[in-house]
Scaffold this motif. Structure first.
Motif, PDB file in Angstrom:
ATOM      1  N   ASP A 105      31.773  36.406  35.669  1.00 48.09           N
ATOM      2  CA  ASP A 105      31.161  35.157  36.132  1.00 48.09           C
ATOM      3  C   ASP A 105      31.722  34.730  37.488  1.00 48.09           C
ATOM      4  OD1 ASP A 105      29.200  33.364  35.593  1.00 48.09           O
ATOM      5  OD2 ASP A 105      30.541  31.871  34.710  1.00 48.09           O
ATOM      6  N   ASN A 106      33.022  34.921  37.668  1.00 44.78           N
ATOM      7  CA  ASN A 106      33.660  34.481  38.914  1.00 44.78           C
ATOM      8  C   ASN A 106      33.849  35.638  39.901  1.00 44.78           C
ATOM      9  OD1 ASN A 106      33.967  31.834  37.916  1.00 44.78           O
ATOM     10  ND2 ASN A 106      35.755  32.490  36.736  1.00 44.78           N
ATOM     11  N   PHE A 107      33.224  36.783  39.590  1.00 48.91           N
ATOM     12  CA  PHE A 107      33.394  37.949  40.463  1.00 48.91           C
ATOM     13  C   PHE A 107      32.697  37.733  41.798  1.00 48.91           C
ATOM     14  CE2 PHE A 107      31.826  42.078  42.060  1.00 48.91           C
ATOM     15  CZ  PHE A 107      33.049  42.729  42.242  1.00 48.91           C
ATOM     16  N   SER A 108      33.417  37.988  42.874  1.00 51.72           N
ATOM     17  CA  SER A 108      32.838  37.854  44.216  1.00 51.72           C
ATOM     18  C   SER A 108      32.831  39.222  44.894  1.00 51.72           C
ATOM     19  CB  SER A 108      33.670  36.866  45.040  1.00 51.72           C
ATOM     20  OG  SER A 108      33.311  36.975  46.396  1.00 51.72           O
ATOM     21  N   PRO A 109      31.659  39.840  45.032  1.00 47.00           N
ATOM     22  CA  PRO A 109      31.588  41.166  45.663  1.00 47.00           C
ATOM     23  C   PRO A 109      32.221  41.205  47.050  1.00 47.00           C
ATOM     24  CG  PRO A 109      29.482  40.602  44.671  1.00 47.00           C
ATOM     25  CD  PRO A 109      30.335  39.368  44.602  1.00 47.00           C
ATOM     26  N   ALA A 110      32.191  40.058  47.740  1.00 49.97           N
ATOM     27  CA  ALA A 110      32.758  40.025  49.097  1.00 49.97           C
ATOM     28  C   ALA A 110      34.270  40.230  49.080  1.00 49.97           C
ATOM     29  CB  ALA A 110      32.419  38.705  49.772  1.00 49.97           C
ATOM     30  N   ASP A 111      34.904  39.896  47.940  1.00 49.06           N
ATOM     31  CA  ASP A 111      36.363  39.970  47.862  1.00 49.06           C
ATOM     32  C   ASP A 111      36.871  41.225  47.153  1.00 49.06           C
ATOM     33  OD1 ASP A 111      36.372  37.457  49.034  1.00 49.06           O
ATOM     34  OD2 ASP A 111      36.288  36.437  47.095  1.00 49.06           O
ATOM     35  N   SER A 112      35.982  42.048  46.608  1.00 47.11           N
ATOM     36  CA  SER A 112      36.419  43.223  45.848  1.00 47.11           C
ATOM     37  C   SER A 112      35.589  44.439  46.214  1.00 47.11           C
ATOM     38  CB  SER A 112      36.271  42.975  44.344  1.00 47.11           C
ATOM     39  OG  SER A 112      37.029  41.854  43.945  1.00 47.11           O
ATOM     40  N   PHE A 125      25.845  44.683  41.524  1.00 46.24           N
ATOM     41  CA  PHE A 125      26.859  44.253  42.496  1.00 46.24           C
ATOM     42  C   PHE A 125      27.089  45.256  43.632  1.00 46.24           C
ATOM     43  CE2 PHE A 125      28.165  42.073  38.504  1.00 46.24           C
ATOM     44  CZ  PHE A 125      28.089  40.762  38.962  1.00 46.24           C
ATOM     45  N   PHE A 126      26.494  46.446  43.533  1.00 43.69           N
ATOM     46  CA  PHE A 126      26.674  47.514  44.520  1.00 43.69           C
ATOM     47  C   PHE A 126      28.153  47.776  44.782  1.00 43.69           C
ATOM     48  CE2 PHE A 126      26.215  49.856  48.586  1.00 43.69           C
ATOM     49  CZ  PHE A 126      25.332  50.815  48.145  1.00 43.69           C
ATOM     50  N   ARG A 127      28.878  47.994  43.694  1.00 42.10           N
ATOM     51  CA  ARG A 127      30.293  48.359  43.749  1.00 42.10           C
ATOM     52  C   ARG A 127      30.551  49.489  42.743  1.00 42.10           C
ATOM     53  NH1 ARG A 127      29.966  45.958  47.603  1.00 42.10           N
ATOM     54  NH2 ARG A 127      31.161  44.217  48.479  1.00 42.10           N
ATOM     55  N   PRO A 128      31.432  50.453  43.066  1.00 44.98           N
ATOM     56  CA  PRO A 128      31.806  51.448  42.057  1.00 44.98           C
ATOM     57  C   PRO A 128      32.351  50.708  40.834  1.00 44.98           C
ATOM     58  CG  PRO A 128      32.754  51.994  44.204  1.00 44.98           C
ATOM     59  CD  PRO A 128      32.187  50.622  44.324  1.00 44.98           C
ATOM     60  N   THR A 129      31.821  51.033  39.656  1.00 43.45           N
ATOM     61  CA  THR A 129      32.116  50.250  38.449  1.00 43.45           C
ATOM     62  C   THR A 129      32.603  51.147  37.322  1.00 43.45           C
ATOM     63  OG1 THR A 129      30.406  48.656  39.044  1.00 43.45           O
ATOM     64  CG2 THR A 129      31.097  48.676  36.738  1.00 43.45           C
ATOM     65  N   ILE A 130      33.671  50.703  36.647  1.00 42.60           N
ATOM     66  CA  ILE A 130      34.144  51.399  35.447  1.00 42.60           C
ATOM     67  C   ILE A 130      34.219  50.397  34.304  1.00 42.60           C
ATOM     68  CG2 ILE A 130      35.944  52.810  34.389  1.00 42.60           C
ATOM     69  CD1 ILE A 130      36.760  53.744  37.154  1.00 42.60           C
TER      70      ILE A 130
END
Length: 445
Positions: free
Chosen positions: A343-350, A376-381
């Motif tokens: 919920d609080n995930f910010s793609p700009a910061d990770s 989120f267009f981020r590598p995800t595990i």
């Protein structure tokens, strides 16, 4: 709002294609997709890269031909996804066509994990008593498993497409386009494609020995519907060589010349095989087969692909459809939980996402990782509970970020952090201790 973006394309490549007689618009489209030569548009089997380009494939063909002549018992050890199931079916059907005595075993992913582990070798030896183990879509990382087979006097042929670690297993022979020093031009073969190539080389070796000629040899193109399904479902790059395999498989499906299991899966999915597309294979047929490995036992999926009884195939296809509906429900719940956790995930910061929940199902985390990666267009595990204080992760990546190499880097920086891992650029799996989750997340980031 609809937005049209212009994809850049190499002007020189586009011009070369246009001068070869390709329409200017298509030349720009093809160039943008990385096509360099009009020959790459060919889809006939005669345009396939020759098997001889695969390192050690000649050795594999000689060894298998000798083993068939000596009536040795082979057992295929398969992976539990769609590529593994189709590779197993291709191996079983193809080797039997060529006169082999062959059976199969597929590990339950929740009990035995991935690949040819020492435990799987022990189970295979106890239940099947093989002379030879042939791995499909796994084995390149199975150093301990191959060592255990060798200790028991069982010879191992590894057929795989995953990326190897620094050390290779001590197998009798390894066929993998991604192993060191293999000059095969297409590194993108799926596991099922590698097995199909091994069969082509084996048949050529048996022709050389006079066992049959060009007229009497078994027709291996009957396996291309299975090859196409596994290739598309494993989301490997459809380069020129893979496009030929898929195009030929689709052609057979549209003509109604497919195995009963694939016909039944089309029917269960409510799709028309005579108008089959890669979309059908990737999003309708493939997921129903994959569901067996995710929630139940992939032996059911392999039986669907290897039975010649249309009635039995239809019964299994309906079972797989029911399992797939259950998989979708579990996935929806897990996705809601994941989004709440983020919920609080910010793609700009990770740069990465690692997420774990104690209620999640091991068999579905890969799909949830894929959905989060898309959002989120981020590598995800994503991680789910394993056994003995371990958690198992399944990762999906984005273009330009090589997931398996990233895990290798984490492992080198913190050698005791990851218990085991494997995979390729866009997808990978790993096992870590539950209490190491936060440490892993930080190391991965």
């Amino acid at each position: 709002m609809t937005r049209i973006t212009t994809r850049p394309y190499p002007f020189r490549d586009s011009e070369r294609l246009r001068q070869s007689g390709v329409h200017p618009v298509l030349a720009r489209v093809y160039a943008a997709r990385g096509l360099l030569d009009v020959k790459e548009l060919e889809s006939e089997l005669s345009s396939l890269i020759a098997p001889s380009g695969l390192l050690h494939i000649g050795d594999a063909a000689i060894f298998l031909a000798d083993s068939i002549a000596a009536k040795k018992k082979m057992v295929i050890v398969a992976d539990y996804d769609c590529d593994g199931a189709t590779a197993c079916a291709v191996g079983l059907r193809g080797l039997r066509l060529l006169g082999a005595n062959v059976d199969f075993i597929v590990p339950n992913r929740f009990e035995y994990g991935y690949g040819l582990t020492p435990e799987i070798v022990e189970l295979t030896a106890r239940e099947k008593s093989p002379d030879i183990i042939v791995t499909v879509d796994n084995g390149i990382a199975s150093i301990d498993g191959v060592a255990e087979a060798n200790r028991r006097g069982i010879e191992v042929v590894v057929t795989d497409h995953h990326l190897p670690a620094d050390t290779l297993p001590a197998a009798r022979v390894i066929v993998n386009p991604n192993q060191p020093e293999c000059g095969f031009p297409s590194k993108n073969l799926a596991g099922v494609g590698v097995m199909f190539y091994v069969l082509l080389a084996l048949r050529a070796e048996m022709r050389k020995r006079g066992i049959f000629d060009a007229q009497t040899q078994p027709k291996l193109d009957v396996l291309l519907d299975l090859v196409a399904l596994g290739t598309v479902a494993d989301v490997v790059k459809l380069d020129a060589n893979n496009r030929i395999l898929v195009a030929q498989g689709l052609k057979r499906m549209r003509a109604g010349r497919m195995h009963p299991g694939i016909a039944a899966l089309f029917r269960a999915a409510g799709r028309e095989a005579r108008r089959a597309t890669p979309f059908d294979l990737g999003f309708a047929v493939g997921p129903r087969l994959n569901a067996a490995g995710r929630l139940a036992d992939m032996a059911l999926g392999i039986e669907c692909l290897t039975t010649d009884d249309e009635g039995r195939a239809w019964v299994i296809a309906q079972q797989l459809d029911t399992i797939n509906k259950e998989r979708r429900e579990i996935e929806a719940g897990m996705q809601d939980t994941a989004l709440a956790l983020l919920d609080n995930f910010s793609p700009a910061d990770s740069n990465t996402i690692s997420v774990f929940d104690a209620s999640w199902h091991q068999g579905v985390i890969g799909i949830v990782a894929s959905r989060l990666k898309d959002k989120f267009f981020r590598p995800t595990i994503t991680f789910a509970p394993g056994s003995d204080g371990m958690i198992k992760g399944s990762g999906r990546s984005i273009p330009g970020f090589h997931l398996r190499d990233a895990l290798d880097l984490v492992s080198k920086h913190a050698p005791s952090l990851i218990e085991k891992f494997g995979g390729h650029a866009m997808a990978a799996g790993l096992t870590i201790r539950a209490d190491a989750f936060e440490t892993f997340s930080a190391a991965f980031e």
